[in-house]
Design a protein around this motif. Structure first.
Motif, PDB file in Angstrom:
ATOM      1  N   MET A 173       0.837  -1.179   0.000  1.00  0.00           N
ATOM      2  CA  MET A 173       0.000   0.000   0.000  1.00  0.00           C
ATOM      3  C   MET A 173       0.884   1.246   0.000  1.00  0.00           C
ATOM      4  O   MET A 173       1.838   1.333   0.755  1.00  0.00           O
ATOM      5  CB  MET A 173      -0.918  -0.023   1.220  1.00  0.00           C
ATOM      6  CG  MET A 173      -1.913   1.060   1.240  1.00  0.00           C
ATOM      7  SD  MET A 173      -3.046   0.782   2.628  1.00  0.00           S
ATOM      8  CE  MET A 173      -4.295   1.886   2.180  1.00  0.00           C
ATOM      9  N   ARG A 174       0.527   2.198  -0.821  1.00  0.00           N
ATOM     10  CA  ARG A 174       1.314   3.417  -0.949  1.00  0.00           C
ATOM     11  C   ARG A 174       0.880   4.458   0.086  1.00  0.00           C
ATOM     12  O   ARG A 174      -0.310   4.679   0.281  1.00  0.00           O
ATOM     13  CB  ARG A 174       1.111   3.967  -2.354  1.00  0.00           C
ATOM     14  CG  ARG A 174       2.045   5.040  -2.721  1.00  0.00           C
ATOM     15  CD  ARG A 174       1.897   5.339  -4.185  1.00  0.00           C
ATOM     16  NE  ARG A 174       2.167   6.740  -4.389  1.00  0.00           N
ATOM     17  CZ  ARG A 174       1.981   7.385  -5.489  1.00  0.00           C
ATOM     18  NH1 ARG A 174       1.492   6.757  -6.532  1.00  0.00           N
ATOM     19  NH2 ARG A 174       2.266   8.643  -5.600  1.00  0.00           N
ATOM     20  N   ARG A 175       1.841   5.095   0.733  1.00  0.00           N
ATOM     21  CA  ARG A 175       1.541   6.125   1.734  1.00  0.00           C
ATOM     22  C   ARG A 175       1.430   7.484   1.064  1.00  0.00           C
ATOM     23  O   ARG A 175       2.216   7.814   0.187  1.00  0.00           O
ATOM     24  CB  ARG A 175       2.644   6.195   2.782  1.00  0.00           C
ATOM     25  CG  ARG A 175       2.679   5.002   3.693  1.00  0.00           C
ATOM     26  CD  ARG A 175       3.749   5.163   4.701  1.00  0.00           C
ATOM     27  NE  ARG A 175       3.227   5.963   5.801  1.00  0.00           N
ATOM     28  CZ  ARG A 175       3.933   6.362   6.831  1.00  0.00           C
ATOM     29  NH1 ARG A 175       5.196   6.052   6.912  1.00  0.00           N
ATOM     30  NH2 ARG A 175       3.403   7.066   7.784  1.00  0.00           N
ATOM     31  N   GLN A 176       0.458   8.242   1.479  1.00  0.00           N
ATOM     32  CA  GLN A 176       0.317   9.599   0.994  1.00  0.00           C
ATOM     33  C   GLN A 176       1.051  10.544   1.928  1.00  0.00           C
ATOM     34  O   GLN A 176       1.005  10.372   3.144  1.00  0.00           O
ATOM     35  CB  GLN A 176      -1.153  10.004   0.924  1.00  0.00           C
ATOM     36  CG  GLN A 176      -1.914   9.292  -0.144  1.00  0.00           C
ATOM     37  CD  GLN A 176      -3.351   9.807  -0.200  1.00  0.00           C
ATOM     38  OE1 GLN A 176      -3.867  10.370   0.751  1.00  0.00           O
ATOM     39  NE2 GLN A 176      -3.984   9.599  -1.327  1.00  0.00           N
ATOM     40  N   LYS A 177       1.713  11.534   1.344  1.00  0.00           N
ATOM     41  CA  LYS A 177       2.365  12.548   2.162  1.00  0.00           C
ATOM     42  C   LYS A 177       1.310  13.533   2.640  1.00  0.00           C
ATOM     43  O   LYS A 177       0.364  13.837   1.930  1.00  0.00           O
ATOM     44  CB  LYS A 177       3.431  13.277   1.351  1.00  0.00           C
ATOM     45  CG  LYS A 177       4.581  12.369   0.971  1.00  0.00           C
ATOM     46  CD  LYS A 177       5.640  13.128   0.250  1.00  0.00           C
ATOM     47  CE  LYS A 177       6.780  12.195  -0.112  1.00  0.00           C
ATOM     48  NZ  LYS A 177       7.859  12.881  -0.792  1.00  0.00           N
ATOM     49  N   SER A 178       1.468  13.983   3.861  1.00  0.00           N
ATOM     50  CA  SER A 178       0.494  14.927   4.406  1.00  0.00           C
ATOM     51  C   SER A 178       1.064  16.344   4.404  1.00  0.00           C
ATOM     52  O   SER A 178       2.266  16.548   4.547  1.00  0.00           O
ATOM     53  CB  SER A 178       0.089  14.523   5.816  1.00  0.00           C
ATOM     54  OG  SER A 178       1.209  14.548   6.670  1.00  0.00           O
ATOM     55  N   ILE A 179       0.182  17.295   4.231  1.00  0.00           N
ATOM     56  CA  ILE A 179       0.563  18.706   4.286  1.00  0.00           C
ATOM     57  C   ILE A 179       0.470  19.142   5.741  1.00  0.00           C
ATOM     58  O   ILE A 179      -0.553  18.928   6.399  1.00  0.00           O
ATOM     59  CB  ILE A 179      -0.368  19.547   3.399  1.00  0.00           C
ATOM     60  CG1 ILE A 179      -0.235  19.118   1.951  1.00  0.00           C
ATOM     61  CG2 ILE A 179      -0.055  21.032   3.563  1.00  0.00           C
ATOM     62  CD1 ILE A 179      -1.232  19.764   1.029  1.00  0.00           C
ATOM     63  N   LYS A 180       1.530  19.742   6.248  1.00  0.00           N
ATOM     64  CA  LYS A 180       1.577  20.134   7.653  1.00  0.00           C
ATOM     65  C   LYS A 180       1.317  21.615   7.865  1.00  0.00           C
ATOM     66  O   LYS A 180       0.899  22.028   8.933  1.00  0.00           O
ATOM     67  CB  LYS A 180       2.925  19.757   8.253  1.00  0.00           C
ATOM     68  CG  LYS A 180       3.134  18.256   8.255  1.00  0.00           C
ATOM     69  CD  LYS A 180       4.481  17.881   8.795  1.00  0.00           C
ATOM     70  CE  LYS A 180       4.633  16.373   8.704  1.00  0.00           C
ATOM     71  NZ  LYS A 180       5.970  15.924   8.572  1.00  0.00           N
ATOM     72  N   GLN A 181       1.579  22.423   6.824  1.00  0.00           N
ATOM     73  CA  GLN A 181       1.364  23.857   6.956  1.00  0.00           C
ATOM     74  C   GLN A 181       1.152  24.488   5.588  1.00  0.00           C
ATOM     75  O   GLN A 181       1.578  23.949   4.580  1.00  0.00           O
ATOM     76  CB  GLN A 181       2.543  24.523   7.670  1.00  0.00           C
ATOM     77  CG  GLN A 181       3.881  24.269   7.002  1.00  0.00           C
ATOM     78  CD  GLN A 181       5.039  24.528   7.938  1.00  0.00           C
ATOM     79  OE1 GLN A 181       4.868  24.693   9.124  1.00  0.00           O
ATOM     80  NE2 GLN A 181       6.240  24.567   7.387  1.00  0.00           N
ATOM     81  N   ILE A 182       0.454  25.620   5.598  1.00  0.00           N
ATOM     82  CA  ILE A 182       0.205  26.388   4.387  1.00  0.00           C
ATOM     83  C   ILE A 182       0.655  27.817   4.660  1.00  0.00           C
ATOM     84  O   ILE A 182       0.378  28.363   5.735  1.00  0.00           O
ATOM     85  CB  ILE A 182      -1.297  26.384   4.018  1.00  0.00           C
ATOM     86  CG1 ILE A 182      -1.773  24.960   3.750  1.00  0.00           C
ATOM     87  CG2 ILE A 182      -1.551  27.274   2.804  1.00  0.00           C
ATOM     88  CD1 ILE A 182      -3.270  24.855   3.567  1.00  0.00           C
ATOM     89  N   PHE A 183       1.350  28.412   3.703  1.00  0.00           N
ATOM     90  CA  PHE A 183       1.794  29.794   3.827  1.00  0.00           C
ATOM     91  C   PHE A 183       1.053  30.680   2.837  1.00  0.00           C
ATOM     92  O   PHE A 183       0.741  30.245   1.733  1.00  0.00           O
ATOM     93  CB  PHE A 183       3.300  29.903   3.566  1.00  0.00           C
ATOM     94  CG  PHE A 183       4.142  29.263   4.633  1.00  0.00           C
ATOM     95  CD1 PHE A 183       4.485  29.948   5.778  1.00  0.00           C
ATOM     96  CD2 PHE A 183       4.594  27.968   4.480  1.00  0.00           C
ATOM     97  CE1 PHE A 183       5.246  29.361   6.767  1.00  0.00           C
ATOM     98  CE2 PHE A 183       5.361  27.358   5.455  1.00  0.00           C
ATOM     99  CZ  PHE A 183       5.693  28.058   6.600  1.00  0.00           C
ATOM    100  N   ALA A 184       0.770  31.909   3.248  1.00  0.00           N
ATOM    101  CA  ALA A 184       0.175  32.917   2.371  1.00  0.00           C
ATOM    102  C   ALA A 184       1.071  34.149   2.433  1.00  0.00           C
ATOM    103  O   ALA A 184       1.534  34.536   3.512  1.00  0.00           O
ATOM    104  CB  ALA A 184      -1.229  33.262   2.824  1.00  0.00           C
ATOM    105  N   ILE A 185       1.337  34.748   1.278  1.00  0.00           N
ATOM    106  CA  ILE A 185       2.147  35.954   1.211  1.00  0.00           C
ATOM    107  C   ILE A 185       1.256  37.075   0.684  1.00  0.00           C
ATOM    108  O   ILE A 185       0.691  36.960  -0.404  1.00  0.00           O
ATOM    109  CB  ILE A 185       3.365  35.747   0.294  1.00  0.00           C
ATOM    110  CG1 ILE A 185       4.212  34.584   0.803  1.00  0.00           C
ATOM    111  CG2 ILE A 185       4.192  37.031   0.208  1.00  0.00           C
ATOM    112  CD1 ILE A 185       5.322  34.160  -0.144  1.00  0.00           C
ATOM    113  N   ILE A 186       1.137  38.143   1.475  1.00  0.00           N
ATOM    114  CA  ILE A 186       0.245  39.244   1.102  1.00  0.00           C
ATOM    115  C   ILE A 186       0.944  40.594   1.261  1.00  0.00           C
ATOM    116  O   ILE A 186       1.960  40.710   1.942  1.00  0.00           O
ATOM    117  CB  ILE A 186      -1.047  39.241   1.958  1.00  0.00           C
ATOM    118  CG1 ILE A 186      -0.734  39.487   3.443  1.00  0.00           C
ATOM    119  CG2 ILE A 186      -1.834  37.965   1.767  1.00  0.00           C
ATOM    120  CD1 ILE A 186      -1.946  39.803   4.288  1.00  0.00           C
TER     121      ILE A 186
END
Length: 56
Positions: free
Chosen positions: A1-14
């Motif tokens: 079974m293949r493991r999915q990578k998880s997103i730990k953080q999201i950045f926004a630049i404004i």
């Protein structure tokens, strides 16, 4: 079974002068991380830390 990578953080630049963008982001859990000059323009970097499923 293949493991999915998880997103730990999201950045926004404004543009820090754009109050509407900042309000939308902060109302959705983003926090101000730093002010930084990018390509000669002042920018604010905001971060959203994501929770893993099953953890609090």
């Amino acid at each position: 079974m293949r493991r999915q990578k998880s997103i730990k953080q999201i950045f926004a630049i404004i543009d820090p002068k754009n109050i509407a963008s900042r309000k939308i982001l902060t109302n959705n859990g983003f926090t101000s991380n730093e002010l930084k000059c990018i390509e000669g323009l002042q920018r604010e970097i905001l971060e959203l830390k994501l929770k893993k499923e099953g953890y609090s």
